[in-house]
Enzyme design. Structure first.
Site, short mmCIF file in Angstrom:
data_model
loop_
_atom_site.label_atom_id
_atom_site.label_comp_id
_atom_site.label_asym_id
_atom_site.label_seq_id
_atom_site.Cartn_x
_atom_site.Cartn_y
_atom_site.Cartn_z
N ASP A 333 0.83 -1.17 -0.09
CA ASP A 333 0.00 0.03 -0.06
C ASP A 333 0.74 1.30 -0.09
O ASP A 333 1.97 1.37 0.23
CB ASP A 333 -0.88 -0.24 1.08
CG ASP A 333 -2.18 0.84 0.77
OD1 ASP A 333 -2.22 1.84 0.14
OD2 ASP A 333 -3.01 0.70 1.78
N GLU A 528 -10.31 7.27 4.48
CA GLU A 528 -9.36 6.55 5.20
C GLU A 528 -9.38 7.18 6.84
O GLU A 528 -10.41 7.44 7.25
CB GLU A 528 -7.88 6.70 4.43
CG GLU A 528 -7.80 5.94 3.25
CD GLU A 528 -6.55 5.93 2.54
OE1 GLU A 528 -5.67 5.66 3.54
OE2 GLU A 528 -6.45 6.05 1.31
C1 BGC Z 1 -5.01 2.90 0.38
C2 BGC Z 1 -5.34 2.20 -0.72
C3 BGC Z 1 -5.20 2.99 -2.03
C4 BGC Z 1 -3.91 3.35 -2.19
C5 BGC Z 1 -3.75 3.94 -3.61
C6 BGC Z 1 -3.77 3.85 0.08
O1 BGC Z 1 -3.84 4.93 0.85
O2 BGC Z 1 -4.96 2.65 1.85
O3 BGC Z 1 -6.50 1.54 -0.41
O4 BGC Z 1 -5.62 1.60 -3.08
O5 BGC Z 1 -4.11 4.38 -1.46
O6 BGC Z 1 -4.45 5.24 -3.68
C1 BGC Z 2 -3.31 9.76 -2.56
C2 BGC Z 2 -4.30 8.41 -1.89
C3 BGC Z 2 -3.43 7.78 -0.91
C4 BGC Z 2 -2.98 8.67 0.29
C5 BGC Z 2 -2.29 7.92 1.15
C6 BGC Z 2 -3.14 10.44 -1.18
O1 BGC Z 2 -2.32 11.64 -1.18
O2 BGC Z 2 -3.77 10.22 -3.30
O3 BGC Z 2 -4.25 7.65 -3.11
O4 BGC Z 2 -4.34 6.75 -0.64
O5 BGC Z 2 -2.45 9.86 -0.34
O6 BGC Z 2 -1.89 8.75 2.27
#
Ligand code: BGC
Ligand code: BGC
Length: 669
Positions: A333, A528
């Site tokens: 991730d 998130e």
């Molecule tokens: C998330 C994932 C996601 C990834 C890419 C992460 O922060 O936990 O679910 O696929 O970002 O965007």
């Molecule tokens: C990204 C997301 C990712 C996240 C994780 C964002 O800046 O756009 O895709 O899941 O950071 O911290």
């Protein structure tokens, strides 16, 4: 029926004490698991045996073997690294032969989150062209382009947005989910991308978690019953080779494992579950996905019993790839490897050796390339492990048909908002609605005089939630999805079609005297950890006074609640005559009117079909979650309909603890 029982209200301290006790029990493996289980110990033989279907065929394996024999170490290491399009230019791939790029939630072509579909396709082609060009000392291997298409192709303007998974769970309809998978794959393929970071097969066990809505259900069996359906929808039947040529893409089962089982629902936190609970609750959907041929699995940010999943060799390698026979690749991730002890964003042989095959090195990817190469040269990363990971990645690329030039779905942008997809999304909305209460106010006669109010009646942000155009989804407007209907639009259309009237909401309802009022409200979008909640499970934005005033005027009220999870809404339930949980329905708000507005005679046009896939809390202090689930207000499976009436007695409105702010919903950390 136990949801009609009188309220039981343990004190917060009693709740905390029993929480502590159950944590101790879970950690020691007492109260269920065999006493032999040492903390954090894994017994692969206790896990369900499985086998990836359709991933390995002898001809392809031979081609991979031939490729591995001629690839340089640099090219092999490059395959292991994925970075975000905001951090890399196509030209960089001449110097760094990366295996993959992604567009994260806040990334779009040229830094524009609202770039046209044509721009997405052009960018995908540029990356692909550099990765496959013939030049001296370069092995052409097409780059894999991934994106979070988690409720339709939600990063691309104009794409139809399906309900978030929590709503699909309420539909209890695997075939619906399969068809949504097909539609989403075609949307993604049309823009030239290859891979979605979906489905989320989490089993959220505490809705304080900000990602609860990404899960279908707290019921592991329901999640399992969806897993194969969504994977087959996105990827096509197991064994289908040339997926892209058939308009299908690679799927990702995520986040392995127990992302939804963290203590207090803390995002990226620690799951205290016993091994037996992992097996019983969190593993079944992965097994189903593996047997449906899922091509990739994403490691979870979270820990299990104190150990970060990105560094968990026993679970990633011995269980997932060994016992459960997963033959695709494990993607990390977003910088998730950096949380493993001894690791940093630019350096993490531990995660790789533990079983992560491809790093999502969102930042610091050049450093990651250099240090990983160094670890291979020094022997810290064994060559066999390197070849294993590259083989898995190439296997996925072959299975997609990435090496073939033909991509017949590319450029078919009409697929992003086709009439068929809109109808499918509308069907999904209809089926996702859960009727919690109805005293006969619903359905609304189509000829009625209706007042439509509430902060979310005409607000696409609340309707579509996080992971919509941007990561947090906080600035989505109707202009982003030009064909979208707000809930108000949909209601108006149905009311006008039936000869009814919409009463001016600017005027005093005691004067306009509508026949009925629809009040639409809900949570502001989040994604998130930004959506993590503290107790109480209460949202200060709820328009309680508005509901109560209407009630005071004798106007029957229908509450439509948009949310990424069940929340404590006892006062709002008391103040309304009918209450509908509508989750995060997406772009087709009209699906709500289909069910709420009946015909001219007040007979239903479409009945409620949704049933809760998460229990509804009886108290705002519903913690620990397991205790609350034992005495919910409405249990999993609850849902009234026009055919199945039921009453809800007056509910306790005592908040127990003083309301705190709704979390970090809209405010970035
Ligand atoms: C998330 C994932 C996601 C990834 C890419 C992460 O922060 O936990 O679910 O696929 O970002 O965007
Ligand atoms: C990204 C997301 C990712 C996240 C994780 C964002 O800046 O756009 O895709 O899941 O950071 O911290």
């Amino acid at each position: 029926m136990h949801y009609l029982r009188g309220p039981t209200r343990p004190s917060l301290r009693a709740i905390a004490r029993s929480a502590a006790l159950s944590l101790v029990l879970a950690a020691t493996g007492a109260g269920g698991a065999p006493p032999a289980a040492r903390e954090g110990q894994v017994h692969p033989e206790r896990w369900p045996a499985a086998r990836s279907r359709g991933l390995v065929d002898p001809d392809t394996e031979q081609r991979i073997t031939a490729l591995l024999a001629v690839m340089s170490l640099e090219e092999k290491v490059g395959q292991l690294i994925q970075t975000d399009i905001s951090a890399v230019e196509p030209e960089d791939l001449r110097k760094y032969p990366l295996g993959s790029v992604l567009a994260g939630g806040d990334s779009g072509p040229g830094g524009d989150e609202r770039a046209s579909p044509g721009k997405w396709l052009a960018l995908a082609r540029e990356f692909r062209a550099v990765s496959t060009e013939s030049r001296a000392g370069h092995m052409p291997i097409p780059v894999l382009f991934g994106i979070d298409a988690v409720h339709g192709h939600n990063n691309v303007v104009g794409a139809v947005l399906f309900p978030h998974n929590i709503g699909l769970g309420a539909a209890h309809d695997p075939d619906l989910v399969r068809r949504i998978g097909v539609a989403t794959a075609e949307q993604v393929a049309a823009t030239g991308l290859d891979w979605t970071f979906a489905p989320t097969l989490t089993v959220p066990s505490d809705v304080r978690w900000g990602r609860s809505y990404e899960g279908y259900s707290e019921d592991p069996l329901l999640v399992r019953s969806y897993a194969a359906a969504i994977v087959e929808g996105l990827q096509g039947p197991a064994g289908l080779n040339g997926k892209l040529q058939a308009g299908r893409i690679a799927a990702t089962a995520k986040h392995f494992i127990a992302d939804g089982g963290t203590r207090d629902g803390i995002d990226q936190g620690d799951a205290p579950a016993s091994e037996a609970e992992l097996i019983r609750v969190h593993a079944p959907a992965y097994r189903a996905a593996i047997e449906a041929g899922v091509l990739t699995v994403m490691a979870s940010f979270s820990s299990w019993q104190g150990q970060k999943m990105h560094g968990h060799r026993a679970l990633l390698t011995d269980v997932l790839k060994g016992r459960m026979g997963f033959e695709g690749f494990v993607i990390g991730d977003w910088n998730g490897h950096a949380q493993v002890p001894g690791c940093a964003k630019r350096h993490c042989p531990n995660a790789f050796n533990a079983g992560v095959d491809m790093f999502m090195a969102a930042t610091g990817w050049r450093g990651m390339y250099a240090t990983t190469l160094r670890s291979v040269r020094s022997g810290e990363i064994p060559l066999a492990r390197l070849d294993d990971a590259v083989r898995r990645i190439l296997r996925v690329k072959f299975s997609l048909g990435l090496f073939e030039a033909a991509r017949p779905f590319e450029g078919r942008f009409e697929l992003l908002d086709s009439a068929a997809d809109r109808a499918l999304a509308r069907e999904a909305v209809q089926k996702s609605l859960v009727l919690l209460k109805n005293d006969g106010t619903l359905p609304i006669r189509s000829g009625a005089r209706v007042l439509i109010v509430g902060p979310a009646a005409h607000d696409l942000r609340v309707q579509t939630g996080g992971w919509t155009l941007t990561w947090q989804g906080t600035d989505t407007t109707l202009a982003d999805v030009p064909q979208a209907t707000s809930i108000e639009d949909g209601l108006k259309e149905a009311i006008f079609a039936g000869g009814g009237r919409v009463v001016d909401s600017a005027e005093d309802p005691s004067v306009t005297k509508p026949d009925v009022a629809v009040v639409v409200f809900g949570e502001l979008p989040y994604a998130e950890g930004f959506g993590d909640l503290k107790l109480p499970l209460y949202n200060a934005r709820l328009p309680l006074t508005e509901l109560q005033q209407l009630r005071g005027l004798g106007i029957p009220t229908v509450a439509v609640f948009l949310s990424g999870r069940p929340l404590w809404v006892n006062p709002e339930l008391n103040a309304s005559n009918a209450f509908v949980a509508a989750w995060l329905p997406g772009s087709e708000g009209a699906g709500i009117a289909d069910v709420l507005i009946g015909d001219a005679g007040g007979r239903p046009r479409v009945d409620f079909r949704g049933r809760l896939s998460f229990h509804w809390p009886r108290s705002a202090a519903a913690s620990p979650y397991a205790d609350a689930a034992a005495a919910p207000l409405f249990p999993v499976g609850y849902g009234l309909s026009y055919a199945r009436a039921g009453t809800v007695p007056r509910l306790d409105e005592h908040l127990i603890a003083a309301p705190r702010r709704t979390a970090r919903a809209a405010a970035p950390r």
